[in-house]
Structures are given as structure tokens and as C-alpha cells.
Design a protein around this motif. Sequence first.
Motif, PDB file in Angstrom:
ATOM      1  N   PRO A 140       7.494   2.518   2.615  1.00 35.11           N
ATOM      2  CA  PRO A 140       8.014   2.821   1.282  1.00 35.11           C
ATOM      3  C   PRO A 140       9.149   1.889   0.870  1.00 35.11           C
ATOM      4  N   SER A 189       0.815  -1.217   0.000  1.00 31.98           N
ATOM      5  CA  SER A 189       0.000   0.000   0.000  1.00 31.98           C
ATOM      6  C   SER A 189       0.850   1.269   0.000  1.00 31.98           C
ATOM      7  N   GLY A 190       2.158   1.129   0.260  1.00 32.14           N
ATOM      8  CA  GLY A 190       3.036   2.289   0.291  1.00 32.14           C
ATOM      9  C   GLY A 190       3.222   2.889   1.668  1.00 32.14           C
TER      10      GLY A 190
END
Length: 124
Positions: free
Chosen positions: A33, A29-30
Motif C-alpha cells: 500500500p 497492484s496495491g
Amino acid sequence: MTLRIVVDTDSTTAPYEQLRAQISERARSGVLPVGFKLPTVRGLAEDLGLAANTVAKAYKALEADGVIETRGRLGTFVAAAGDEAERRAAAAAAGYAAEARRLGLSREAARAAVEDALRAVYGA
């Protein structure tokens, strides 16, 4: 940024699977990161009150899925896994579709089986 993982010891889902699923979802989903450095196996095990082998098993599964990568002494990092995950999911879907057709299922029956499986895994 810190890694916030919650392991429910009363859950029927194994702790390593809970850990694997949470890291995977956050990476995809980020929220975590690409390039985010994960805690060491021992460090995360200590933080969560788990055995180091449990965390190692989750990390090994995540690495096999292409979600994380280990860079030797530098540590373990979130990998650029989106393309690999989508490629593997598409291959699995194509295999399922071919098998459903071979078994003589209609498109509707094959789709219903997929929906049932998704509900079982993801919930209602």
C-alpha cells in the motif's frame, strides 16, 4: 506486512531488474500500500544475499519511475504512483502511434508490433 521478494540467480534477468519489477508490480497492484515502508538498502541486500549496490540501483530506478519515494532519514516508502505511471505510459503510447503513422504502418501493423512487444516483455 513483510516484503517477500525472490531473486532467481539462474535467471537471465539481472537481480536489480527482478527486484525493481517485483516491487513495482506489488506497489501498483496495491499489495504494497501507499506509505508502506521498505527495508533499508543494506537490510534488503542482506536479506536477499545481494550487494547493496544492486538494491540501491533498483531503488533508484523505482524512485525515477515514481513508485517509491525517499524521505531522508525517515526511510523509503511506496509512493502514490498510479497516476504518474499511467501518464507516462500514455505519453509513450502516443509517441509510438505517431512514429508508426509517420513510418507508414497501417493501424493493424502498428497494433501487431505492440502485441509482439507485449508478448516479449510480459510473456505469452
